[in-house]
Design a protein around this motif. Structure first.
Motif, PDB file in Angstrom:
ATOM      1  N   GLY A  96       0.847  -1.071  -0.057  1.00 27.39           N
ATOM      2  CA  GLY A  96       0.138  -0.212  -0.014  1.00 27.39           C
ATOM      3  C   GLY A  96       0.670   1.112   0.180  1.00 27.39           C
ATOM      4  N   ILE A  97       2.165   1.144   0.442  1.00 30.84           N
ATOM      5  CA  ILE A  97       3.047   2.265   0.507  1.00 30.84           C
ATOM      6  C   ILE A  97       3.411   3.177  -0.896  1.00 30.84           C
ATOM      7  CG2 ILE A  97       5.354   1.186  -0.149  1.00 30.84           C
ATOM      8  CD1 ILE A  97       4.879   3.983   2.605  1.00 30.84           C
ATOM      9  N   VAL A  98       3.044   2.155  -2.011  1.00 27.80           N
ATOM     10  CA  VAL A  98       3.060   2.647  -3.353  1.00 27.80           C
ATOM     11  C   VAL A  98       2.049   3.659  -3.511  1.00 27.80           C
ATOM     12  CG1 VAL A  98       3.404   1.975  -5.947  1.00 27.80           C
ATOM     13  CG2 VAL A  98       4.137   0.444  -4.064  1.00 27.80           C
ATOM     14  N   GLN A  99       0.793   3.187  -3.218  1.00 25.44           N
ATOM     15  CA  GLN A  99      -0.360   4.140  -3.550  1.00 25.44           C
ATOM     16  C   GLN A  99      -0.185   5.601  -2.564  1.00 25.44           C
ATOM     17  OE1 GLN A  99      -4.106   2.121  -3.045  1.00 25.44           O
ATOM     18  NE2 GLN A  99      -5.214   4.240  -3.462  1.00 25.44           N
ATOM     19  N   VAL A 100       0.261   5.284  -1.515  1.00 25.57           N
ATOM     20  CA  VAL A 100       0.534   6.555  -0.566  1.00 25.57           C
ATOM     21  C   VAL A 100       1.258   7.485  -1.124  1.00 25.57           C
ATOM     22  CG1 VAL A 100       1.354   7.015   1.891  1.00 25.57           C
ATOM     23  CG2 VAL A 100      -0.215   5.087   1.726  1.00 25.57           C
ATOM     24  N   ASP A 117      16.983  -1.995  -2.061  1.00 26.73           N
ATOM     25  CA  ASP A 117      16.415  -2.697  -3.199  1.00 26.73           C
ATOM     26  C   ASP A 117      16.331  -4.124  -3.076  1.00 26.73           C
ATOM     27  OD1 ASP A 117      19.239  -2.493  -3.357  1.00 26.73           O
ATOM     28  OD2 ASP A 117      19.352  -1.547  -5.215  1.00 26.73           O
ATOM     29  N   LEU A 118      17.404  -4.764  -2.368  1.00 28.55           N
ATOM     30  CA  LEU A 118      17.612  -6.067  -2.621  1.00 28.55           C
ATOM     31  C   LEU A 118      17.657  -6.815  -1.108  1.00 28.55           C
ATOM     32  CD1 LEU A 118      20.279  -6.504  -5.336  1.00 28.55           C
ATOM     33  CD2 LEU A 118      17.817  -6.811  -5.524  1.00 28.55           C
ATOM     34  N   ASP A 119      17.154  -8.041  -0.990  1.00 30.15           N
ATOM     35  CA  ASP A 119      17.300  -8.604   0.312  1.00 30.15           C
ATOM     36  C   ASP A 119      18.511  -9.499   0.497  1.00 30.15           C
ATOM     37  OD1 ASP A 119      16.778 -10.999  -1.061  1.00 30.15           O
ATOM     38  OD2 ASP A 119      14.493 -11.072  -0.377  1.00 30.15           O
ATOM     39  N   PHE A 120      18.819 -10.148   1.398  1.00 31.66           N
ATOM     40  CA  PHE A 120      19.981 -10.774   1.588  1.00 31.66           C
ATOM     41  C   PHE A 120      20.254 -11.864   0.461  1.00 31.66           C
ATOM     42  CE2 PHE A 120      17.516 -13.552   4.177  1.00 31.66           C
ATOM     43  CZ  PHE A 120      17.929 -14.865   3.992  1.00 31.66           C
ATOM     44  N   ARG A 121      19.191 -12.210  -0.036  1.00 34.93           N
ATOM     45  CA  ARG A 121      19.236 -13.280  -1.157  1.00 34.93           C
ATOM     46  C   ARG A 121      19.656 -12.775  -2.615  1.00 34.93           C
ATOM     47  NH1 ARG A 121      14.317 -14.872   1.719  1.00 34.93           N
ATOM     48  NH2 ARG A 121      14.562 -16.599   2.688  1.00 34.93           N
ATOM     49  N   GLY A 122      19.643 -11.247  -2.547  1.00 36.80           N
ATOM     50  CA  GLY A 122      19.706 -10.743  -3.727  1.00 36.80           C
ATOM     51  C   GLY A 122      18.444 -10.592  -4.578  1.00 36.80           C
ATOM     52  N   LYS A 123      17.273 -10.853  -3.976  1.00 38.84           N
ATOM     53  CA  LYS A 123      15.979 -10.515  -4.696  1.00 38.84           C
ATOM     54  C   LYS A 123      15.410  -9.465  -4.297  1.00 38.84           C
ATOM     55  CE  LYS A 123      15.410 -15.359  -5.523  1.00 38.84           C
ATOM     56  NZ  LYS A 123      15.446 -15.664  -6.915  1.00 38.84           N
ATOM     57  N   PRO A 124      14.619  -8.571  -5.330  1.00 33.21           N
ATOM     58  CA  PRO A 124      13.817  -7.485  -4.919  1.00 33.21           C
ATOM     59  C   PRO A 124      13.150  -7.494  -3.818  1.00 33.21           C
ATOM     60  CG  PRO A 124      13.740  -8.005  -7.245  1.00 33.21           C
ATOM     61  CD  PRO A 124      14.398  -9.335  -6.577  1.00 33.21           C
ATOM     62  N   PHE A 125      13.090  -6.462  -2.799  1.00 34.42           N
ATOM     63  CA  PHE A 125      12.782  -6.312  -1.585  1.00 34.42           C
ATOM     64  C   PHE A 125      11.341  -5.677  -1.354  1.00 34.42           C
ATOM     65  CE2 PHE A 125      15.107  -6.522   2.807  1.00 34.42           C
ATOM     66  CZ  PHE A 125      13.823  -7.012   3.551  1.00 34.42           C
ATOM     67  N   GLY A 126      10.324  -6.235  -0.852  1.00 32.43           N
ATOM     68  CA  GLY A 126       9.045  -5.927  -0.650  1.00 32.43           C
ATOM     69  C   GLY A 126       8.544  -4.793  -1.805  1.00 32.43           C
ATOM     70  N   PRO A 127       8.234  -3.707  -1.238  1.00 33.94           N
ATOM     71  CA  PRO A 127       7.526  -2.880  -2.344  1.00 33.94           C
ATOM     72  C   PRO A 127       8.719  -2.060  -3.018  1.00 33.94           C
ATOM     73  CG  PRO A 127       7.298  -1.816  -0.209  1.00 33.94           C
ATOM     74  CD  PRO A 127       8.059  -3.196   0.114  1.00 33.94           C
ATOM     75  N   LEU A 132      10.702   1.858  -7.095  1.00 31.15           N
ATOM     76  CA  LEU A 132      11.941   2.307  -8.245  1.00 31.15           C
ATOM     77  C   LEU A 132      11.288   2.653  -9.621  1.00 31.15           C
ATOM     78  CD1 LEU A 132      14.502  -0.599  -7.807  1.00 31.15           C
ATOM     79  CD2 LEU A 132      14.780   1.789  -8.220  1.00 31.15           C
ATOM     80  N   ALA A 133      10.017   1.878  -9.744  1.00 32.96           N
ATOM     81  CA  ALA A 133       9.393   2.240 -11.227  1.00 32.96           C
ATOM     82  C   ALA A 133       8.681   3.447 -11.184  1.00 32.96           C
ATOM     83  CB  ALA A 133       8.518   0.759 -11.612  1.00 32.96           C
ATOM     84  N   LYS A 134       8.067   3.629  -9.926  1.00 30.59           N
ATOM     85  CA  LYS A 134       7.140   4.870  -9.869  1.00 30.59           C
ATOM     86  C   LYS A 134       7.972   6.243  -9.800  1.00 30.59           C
ATOM     87  CE  LYS A 134       2.695   3.618  -9.265  1.00 30.59           C
ATOM     88  NZ  LYS A 134       1.654   4.123  -9.824  1.00 30.59           N
TER      89      LYS A 134
END
Ligand code: ADP
Ligand code: ZN
Length: 191
Positions: A96-100, A117-127, A132-134
């Motif tokens: 919901g943070i994106v809309q906020v 931007d990334l979690d410890f696995r190197g994957k995109p993290f949450g929102p 990044l896109a917005k």
């Protein structure tokens, strides 16, 4: 920054741990204060590593922040005369943070987000990937890789000093956990 006919946009400061996100966020907040802007700073309650009511950088700089439990609480807490909203640890918020952020920016507020931007696995993290896109303005910071001295874009998770496995639980009871900055090549995810 360019001349804008209308106020209101999203900035995102991202990168690994130790890359200087908090320092940069604090720097922008201070400059907005000097410019006599009305600034409100928020952070999710989940992160109480140092202090719940402050944004604190690894080099000890800090600025006050209002802890919130979810993204909606930010909308409720933004005051009518606020020009700048800064949000730290954006990766821990619900989607919901994106809309906020969009709603605030559309209303004419300068929204400054900071987070992993990334979690410890190197994957995109949450929102974070959505922000990044917005965002109109993205600043990607890099730390120094503790292994090779190169630019570090990843956060290495260590459990009892050894690289954490892909499937290790987020909280491991009784184990000592730490994080360090590493580059793509030195980042290790066993398992
Ligand atoms: P972030 O919010 O991205 O975690 P901070 O702004 O809190 O970063 O901290 C950045 C500071 O961390 C640097 O100025 C430096 O003093 C310290 N630091 C510790 N380890 C490293 C590293 N491996 N690379 C870069 N800075 C580091
Ligand atoms: Zn490296």
């Amino acid at each position: 920054m360019m001349y804008y006919k209308h106020d209101g946009w999203i900035e995102f400061i991202c990168g690994s741990m130790f890359s200087g996100k908090s320092e940069e966020l604090i720097r922008r907040i201070k400059r907005a204060n000097y410019a006599k802007q009305k600034v409100q700073v928020f952070k999710p309650v989940i992160d109480d590593r140092y202090s719940e009511s402050a944004v604190v950088s690894h080099n000890g700089n800090q600025t006050e922040a209002e802890p919130v439990h979810n993204s909606y609480e930010i909308l409720q807490k933004v005051l009518p005369d606020t020009n700048v909203v800064a949000i730290d640890e954006i990766q821990f918020f619900d989607h919901g943070i994106v809309q906020v952020c969009d709603e605030l920016a559309n209303k004419g507020i300068r929204v400054i987000c900071a987070g992993l931007d990334l979690d410890f696995r190197g994957k995109p993290f949450g929102p974070s990937p959505l922000i990044l896109a917005k965002a109109e303005f993205v600043t990607k910071l890099q730390a120094i890789c503790v292994k090779c001295g190169g630019p570090a874009s990843r956060t290495q998770r260590l459990i009892d000093g050894k690289p954490a496995n892909y499937n290790d639980p987020v909280i491991k009871v009784g184990a000592s956990e730490s994080y360090e900055a590493r580059c793509r090549h030195c980042h290790e995810i066993p398992g």
